[in-house]
Write a protein that holds these residues in place. Sequence first.
Motif, PDB file in Angstrom:
ATOM      1  N   ILE A 195      43.245  56.640  75.645  1.00 58.20           N
ATOM      2  CA  ILE A 195      43.656  57.463  74.515  1.00 58.20           C
ATOM      3  C   ILE A 195      42.523  57.545  73.502  1.00 58.20           C
ATOM      4  CG2 ILE A 195      45.223  57.606  72.570  1.00 58.20           C
ATOM      5  CD1 ILE A 195      47.301  56.220  74.323  1.00 58.20           C
ATOM      6  N   SER A 196      41.965  56.379  73.209  1.00 57.73           N
ATOM      7  CA  SER A 196      40.904  56.383  72.221  1.00 57.73           C
ATOM      8  C   SER A 196      39.696  57.121  72.755  1.00 57.73           C
ATOM      9  CB  SER A 196      40.541  54.941  71.867  1.00 57.73           C
ATOM     10  OG  SER A 196      39.376  54.929  71.109  1.00 57.73           O
ATOM     11  N   SER A 197      39.424  56.901  74.038  1.00 64.27           N
ATOM     12  CA  SER A 197      38.268  57.593  74.596  1.00 64.27           C
ATOM     13  C   SER A 197      38.530  59.088  74.639  1.00 64.27           C
ATOM     14  CB  SER A 197      37.962  57.046  75.977  1.00 64.27           C
ATOM     15  OG  SER A 197      39.095  57.248  76.814  1.00 64.27           O
ATOM     16  N   ALA A 198      39.786  59.469  74.872  1.00 64.21           N
ATOM     17  CA  ALA A 198      40.086  60.910  74.879  1.00 64.21           C
ATOM     18  C   ALA A 198      39.860  61.495  73.493  1.00 64.21           C
ATOM     19  CB  ALA A 198      41.526  61.130  75.327  1.00 64.21           C
ATOM     20  N   LEU A 199      40.256  60.745  72.491  1.00 56.06           N
ATOM     21  CA  LEU A 199      40.039  61.234  71.127  1.00 56.06           C
ATOM     22  C   LEU A 199      38.564  61.411  70.848  1.00 56.06           C
ATOM     23  CD1 LEU A 199      42.558  59.446  68.791  1.00 56.06           C
ATOM     24  CD2 LEU A 199      42.337  61.863  69.197  1.00 56.06           C
ATOM     25  N   GLU A 200      37.808  60.434  71.332  1.00 55.25           N
ATOM     26  CA  GLU A 200      36.377  60.516  71.069  1.00 55.25           C
ATOM     27  C   GLU A 200      35.750  61.673  71.828  1.00 55.25           C
ATOM     28  OE1 GLU A 200      34.749  56.768  71.946  1.00 55.25           O
ATOM     29  OE2 GLU A 200      35.494  55.813  70.141  1.00 55.25           O
ATOM     30  N   GLU A 234      37.233  64.501  72.204  1.00 55.12           N
ATOM     31  CA  GLU A 234      37.632  65.726  71.522  1.00 55.12           C
ATOM     32  C   GLU A 234      37.058  65.833  70.135  1.00 55.12           C
ATOM     33  OE1 GLU A 234      39.276  68.159  72.785  1.00 55.12           O
ATOM     34  OE2 GLU A 234      39.575  67.186  74.701  1.00 55.12           O
ATOM     35  N   GLY A 235      36.573  64.775  69.637  1.00 58.63           N
ATOM     36  CA  GLY A 235      36.049  64.866  68.281  1.00 58.63           C
ATOM     37  C   GLY A 235      35.376  63.588  67.886  1.00 58.63           C
ATOM     38  N   THR A 236      35.272  63.423  66.602  1.00 57.17           N
ATOM     39  CA  THR A 236      34.604  62.250  66.064  1.00 57.17           C
ATOM     40  C   THR A 236      35.644  61.404  65.353  1.00 57.17           C
ATOM     41  OG1 THR A 236      32.679  63.617  65.694  1.00 57.17           O
ATOM     42  CG2 THR A 236      32.708  61.461  64.608  1.00 57.17           C
ATOM     43  N   VAL A 237      35.675  60.136  65.733  1.00 58.25           N
ATOM     44  CA  VAL A 237      36.596  59.203  65.113  1.00 58.25           C
ATOM     45  C   VAL A 237      35.789  58.314  64.176  1.00 58.25           C
ATOM     46  CG1 VAL A 237      38.251  57.350  65.497  1.00 58.25           C
ATOM     47  CG2 VAL A 237      38.093  59.256  67.110  1.00 58.25           C
ATOM     48  N   CYS A 289      37.750  67.144  64.551  1.00 57.34           N
ATOM     49  CA  CYS A 289      37.906  67.810  65.841  1.00 57.34           C
ATOM     50  C   CYS A 289      36.766  68.770  66.059  1.00 57.34           C
ATOM     51  CB  CYS A 289      39.249  68.537  65.857  1.00 57.34           C
ATOM     52  SG  CYS A 289      39.513  69.436  67.363  1.00 57.34           S
ATOM     53  N   ARG A 290      36.366  68.864  67.324  1.00 59.38           N
ATOM     54  CA  ARG A 290      35.314  69.819  67.662  1.00 59.38           C
ATOM     55  C   ARG A 290      35.950  71.105  68.125  1.00 59.38           C
ATOM     56  NH1 ARG A 290      32.590  65.389  70.167  1.00 59.38           N
ATOM     57  NH2 ARG A 290      33.518  65.973  72.152  1.00 59.38           N
ATOM     58  N   ASN A 291      35.395  72.212  67.643  1.00 61.59           N
ATOM     59  CA  ASN A 291      35.827  73.528  68.100  1.00 61.59           C
ATOM     60  C   ASN A 291      37.325  73.709  67.885  1.00 61.59           C
ATOM     61  OD1 ASN A 291      35.614  76.030  69.083  1.00 61.59           O
ATOM     62  ND2 ASN A 291      34.935  75.491  71.157  1.00 61.59           N
ATOM     63  N   LEU A 292      37.762  73.598  66.645  1.00 59.51           N
ATOM     64  CA  LEU A 292      39.188  73.655  66.322  1.00 59.51           C
ATOM     65  C   LEU A 292      39.778  75.011  66.620  1.00 59.51           C
ATOM     66  CD1 LEU A 292      41.553  72.133  65.019  1.00 59.51           C
ATOM     67  CD2 LEU A 292      40.837  73.085  62.850  1.00 59.51           C
ATOM     68  N   GLU A 293      38.985  76.045  66.403  1.00 58.25           N
ATOM     69  CA  GLU A 293      39.519  77.391  66.606  1.00 58.25           C
ATOM     70  C   GLU A 293      39.882  77.600  68.070  1.00 58.25           C
ATOM     71  OE1 GLU A 293      36.986  80.341  65.031  1.00 58.25           O
ATOM     72  OE2 GLU A 293      38.008  82.004  65.984  1.00 58.25           O
TER      73      GLU A 293
END
Lengths: 108, 462
Positions: free
Chosen positions: B295-300, B302-305, B316-320
């Motif tokens: 989960i944590s790795s998935a978050l990382e 998708e973005g920056t924690v 989050c990266r590329n939110l649009e």
Amino acid sequence: MEDQEMQLKVKRVTDKFTENMYVLANEPSVALYRLQEHVRRSLPELVQHKTDMQSWEEQSQGAIYTVEYACSAVKSMTNSSLYFKSIDGLLRQAISMKEQISTSQGRR
Amino acid sequence: MSLFPVIGTGVPEAANGVDTPASPGLCNVNGPYTNAPNTPAQLLKFGGRVPCPGQGSLDETENCVDGESACDGQENPIDTSHNSTSHSDTQQHTDTFPAHPSLPTATCTADTEPDPHEPPKDMSLTGPSQTGMPLNETLSGDWQHTDTSSKDTAPEGDTHSADKKQSETKHTEPSSCCAAETEEEKEVEEECEKDGKEQHAGNTQAEVSAEFTEEPSAAAPSPSSAPAEGGESSGSSPCPPHVMAQVRVRNVPERERIVRGMQDSKSLDEISQACIGGARGGGRGGQPEGRRATISSALELEGTVSHDGDLTHFICRNLEQKIKMSSKPSLDCDCDSDCSGSISSRGRGSSSRRPADIPPIDPAVLADLQRHTEEVAHSVELMMRSLNGTIQNMTALSVGYIQTYRDSVDSLGESVDMSIKGMYTLMARCEELDRSMQPIHTLAAQIRDIKRTLDALEAICK
């Protein structure tokens, strides 16, 4: 497609809204109408009853006055007992005098 | 009561090591100097004050003389509790406390080469440096010289290790900022900081002493020192209750923290931190906690924690694109594509193509939406107003109806009351009349008598 979907959604929303407005506006209206209807139906009877009552009251008032007058008359009638007594006395005197006259004429 | 060799009298102990009023002014902050270390290592520990030569007064001279003898006979077991706090105070006052002329350690330093350039601030150590080293190197407030001094005093340190156990304190440790500190030293310092100022002659001094004794072998790899320290710590007396932790191998507590963090806390923060620490410490998040790690790795991915104290930030990266991908058509496409892999790949491809098919977002949408919403709200308000007025009229009319009804009912009630009253009145009158009819009978009798009498008279008169 999207227009129809949007229309459906809009229609659903407006239907719900109008339903709420119906409930909001109709319930007091119906209640007030029921009140008015009840009043409208029952008021003439009440008036009739009131009229009857009033007529009866007039009659009773007449009777009251009549009885009152009669009562006063009867009370005043008791005042004549003295006179009747004197009348009775005078008549007895008259009878006695007549008998004396008749006896005196028989002796002559 | 500790013996104060300088003046040869006993100095009452203070519970917290604060300098007692009974103590002579000779030892101002350092307190009794009976525990003056024999080695530079000990010197560094205690942080006694070193007077500047040349600032001596008569007392100082005398103290110096006395101190010599005291310093020479410095092998008695020392009461550390009083000294520890005093030395802590000394450490704090290192930079601010001026050279005290009455320091007995002046004598001790007199044996060595006094450094005229030594600033008063450097009076951080007491006791003589019997190794003959200049005090500059050993008595600087900076602990960076600990290694060298310890190295020099290693042989002596071994002999005085027993004394160190009783004399060394942890207060000196936080001030040690040896550049050559090993990881174990850092951990020990952290542990010491954890223990805070609650000071006893902790047995961790054994660890520290062991550490400092091994500083000559600081070149040895840390793991080797760790087991040595561990062995020494294990070999030493059992740790007192206030000792929070022992010196351990660096990776082990890390792993323990990881496991503990994963088991105890389910917050994202803990998980991410634990995973990050685990990744750094060995990359093993534990098999049971692999899912949480993903989960944590998935978050990382998708973005920056980032963590700001208690706050956890996620950029989050590329939110649009993510918003577009989460739109209904893409979700339907994804749902439909779950059945087969080819379809899923197609779906993924189409979903991947979707963001391009979706037209760019119109920035005037919000303004239009606001305008429409305002119109709708205005219409609703008008409708409600009219409804309100209508219902108010109806209510007023109904109020009139009800008032009329109330009036009619009231009048009916009144009429009925009047009738009833008349009825009662009539009854009363009749009763009265009936009562008044009683004398009439006598009158009637009288009238009958009169009538008879009159008839008799008529009969006679004929």
